[in-house]
Design an enzyme around this catalytic site. Structure first.
Site, PDB file in Angstrom:
ATOM      1  N   ASP A   1       0.754  -1.125  -0.039  1.00  0.00           N
ATOM      2  CA  ASP A   1       0.195  -0.289   0.024  1.00  0.00           C
ATOM      3  C   ASP A   1       0.649   1.409  -0.242  1.00  0.00           C
ATOM      4  O   ASP A   1       0.635   2.581  -0.259  1.00  0.00           O
ATOM      5  CB  ASP A   1      -1.018  -0.451   1.367  1.00  0.00           C
ATOM      6  N   SER A   2       1.661   1.016  -0.106  1.00  0.00           N
ATOM      7  CA  SER A   2       3.428   1.971   0.195  1.00  0.00           C
ATOM      8  C   SER A   2       3.137   3.216  -1.803  1.00  0.00           C
ATOM      9  O   SER A   2       3.095   4.547  -2.037  1.00  0.00           O
ATOM     10  CB  SER A   2       5.005   2.160  -0.390  1.00  0.00           C
TER      11      SER A   2
ATOM     12  N   ASP B   1      -0.723  -5.908   0.150  1.00  0.00           N
ATOM     13  CA  ASP B   1      -1.554  -5.406   1.017  1.00  0.00           C
ATOM     14  C   ASP B   1      -2.931  -5.236   1.973  1.00  0.00           C
ATOM     15  O   ASP B   1      -3.494  -5.143   0.365  1.00  0.00           O
ATOM     16  CB  ASP B   1      -0.540  -4.066   1.560  1.00  0.00           C
TER      17      ASP B   1
ATOM     18  N   LYS C   1      -0.799  -9.265   3.117  1.00  0.00           N
ATOM     19  CA  LYS C   1      -0.536  -8.659   4.151  1.00  0.00           C
ATOM     20  C   LYS C   1      -1.156  -8.320   5.509  1.00  0.00           C
ATOM     21  O   LYS C   1      -1.850  -7.285   4.968  1.00  0.00           O
ATOM     22  CB  LYS C   1       0.418  -8.443   3.874  1.00  0.00           C
TER      23      LYS C   1
ATOM     24  N   GLU D   1      -0.599  -5.421   8.809  1.00  0.00           N
ATOM     25  CA  GLU D   1       0.004  -4.174   9.550  1.00  0.00           C
ATOM     26  C   GLU D   1      -0.140  -4.721  11.316  1.00  0.00           C
ATOM     27  O   GLU D   1      -1.979  -4.988  11.029  1.00  0.00           O
ATOM     28  CB  GLU D   1      -0.306  -3.273   9.293  1.00  0.00           C
TER      29      GLU D   1
ATOM     30  N   GLU E   1       9.921  -4.647  10.016  1.00  0.00           N
ATOM     31  CA  GLU E   1      10.291  -2.944   9.467  1.00  0.00           C
ATOM     32  C   GLU E   1      10.749  -1.807  10.398  1.00  0.00           C
ATOM     33  O   GLU E   1      10.312  -1.459  11.776  1.00  0.00           O
ATOM     34  CB  GLU E   1       8.961  -1.999   8.560  1.00  0.00           C
TER      35      GLU E   1
HETATM   36  O1  KIV Z   1       3.353  -0.813   1.654  1.00  0.00           O
HETATM   37  C1  KIV Z   1       4.276  -1.289   1.318  1.00  0.00           C
HETATM   38  O2  KIV Z   1       5.407  -1.455  -0.065  1.00  0.00           O
HETATM   39  C2  KIV Z   1       4.985  -2.167   2.714  1.00  0.00           C
HETATM   40  C3  KIV Z   1       6.810  -2.118   3.050  1.00  0.00           C
HETATM   41  C4  KIV Z   1       7.444  -1.304   3.177  1.00  0.00           C
HETATM   42  C5  KIV Z   1       7.193  -3.649   3.715  1.00  0.00           C
HETATM   43  O3  KIV Z   1       4.398  -2.936   3.099  1.00  0.00           O
END
Ligand code: KIV
Length: 266
Positions: free
Chosen positions: A45-46, A84, A112, A114, A181
């Site tokens: 989600d970056s 994500d 993934k 968080e 992280e």
């Molecule tokens: O969203 C993302 O790119 C991430 C990385 C920073 C691991 O979760």
């Protein structure tokens, strides 16, 4: 099925061979990462920051994540696609199941989430229903407003003890992978040795089972000019993007990236 599966990643951990992961948001880069031998493509989600220009990952929606997963899937042959869950997409058990299913139907092989030990119930439920889960711990960008900024986590003994316990609890709940992280290198090493599942690090030192970087960061592209300490620009000295991706894989496998200066102390 891609060539790289969870079983591959598990056996890389057992052999002590480092796992390579990069963020990836489209078909062309998925193909380029395949050519370089990147084992896991993280549709992170970056993308909210590096593609959409937001100042955090919070505005990203599940529909947007699913769109980019589908783009990556079309360019990918070999890598495992990790997607994500968007901010608040796993706020309840029902949302976790529904939204992770959307990402899997779009082409993800794993999702993934968080958080910490509170994820255990939803990780168990998703895993039981056929969705492998990676738990992202340490600095969790979706909770930046609670954490008070993008700060290293686990620096004091209480936090470190809690993170070690949470990692073991999430493995027991069924997590198939952990991502740490911005965690002190020594703590990340302890967690990596304490669990059987692969542990991937970003700003977590060189002792984790693998490494991940945001694609734009490692290609030296920055919208804000602020480059985190754990980033290395792999374009330096390389003639093109394909060579930079290959240099990343070579350096992670050789454990020459990350160097000590890319990590944090307690
Ligand atoms: O969203 C993302 O790119 C991430 C990385 C920073 C691991 O979760």
């Amino acid at each position: 099925m891609p060539a790289i599966t969870l079983t591959t990643l598990q056996s890389l951990k057992q052999k002590g061979e480092k796992i390579t992961m990069l963020t990836c948001y489209d078909a062309t880069f998925a193909h380029a990462c395949n050519q370089a031998g990147v084992e896991v493509l993280l549709v992170g989600d970056s993308l909210g920051m590096v593609l959409q220009g937001h100042d955090s990952t919070l505005p990203v929606t599940t529909a947007e994540m699913a769109y980019h997963v589908a783009c990556v899937k079309r360019g990918n042959q070999d890598a495992l696609i990790l997607a994500d869950m968007a901010f608040m997409a796993n706020a309840t058990l029902e949302q976790s199941l529904n939204n992770s299913a959307l990402l899997m139907k779009a082409g993800a092989h794993m999702v993934k989430v968080e958080g910490a030990v509170w994820l255990a119930e939803s990780i168990r439920a998703m895993t039981e229903r056929g969705i492998p889960v990676c738990a992202h711990m340490g600095l969790t960008p979706q909770t930046v407003n609670v954490l008070g900024g993008y700060k290293v986590q686990g620096r004091n003994e209480n936090q470190a003890r809690q993170m070690r316990a949470d990692a073991i609890a999430l493995e027991q709940a069924g997590a198939a992978m952990l991502l740490l992280e911005c965690v002190p290198s020594e703590l990340a090493a302890e967690i990596t040795h304490a669990v059987k599942i692969p542990v991937i690090g970003i700003g977590a030192g060189s002792d984790t089972d693998g490494q991940v970087l945001v694609l734009h960061d490692m290609l030296g592209l920055s919208l804000t000019g602020r480059v985190p300490k754990f980033v290395k620009n792999f374009m330096t000295g390389q003639p093109d993007i394909q060579s930079a991706l290959s240099a990343y894989v070579t350096e992670v496998k050789a454990v020459s990236f990350p160097a000590t200066e890319h990590g944090f102390s307690a």
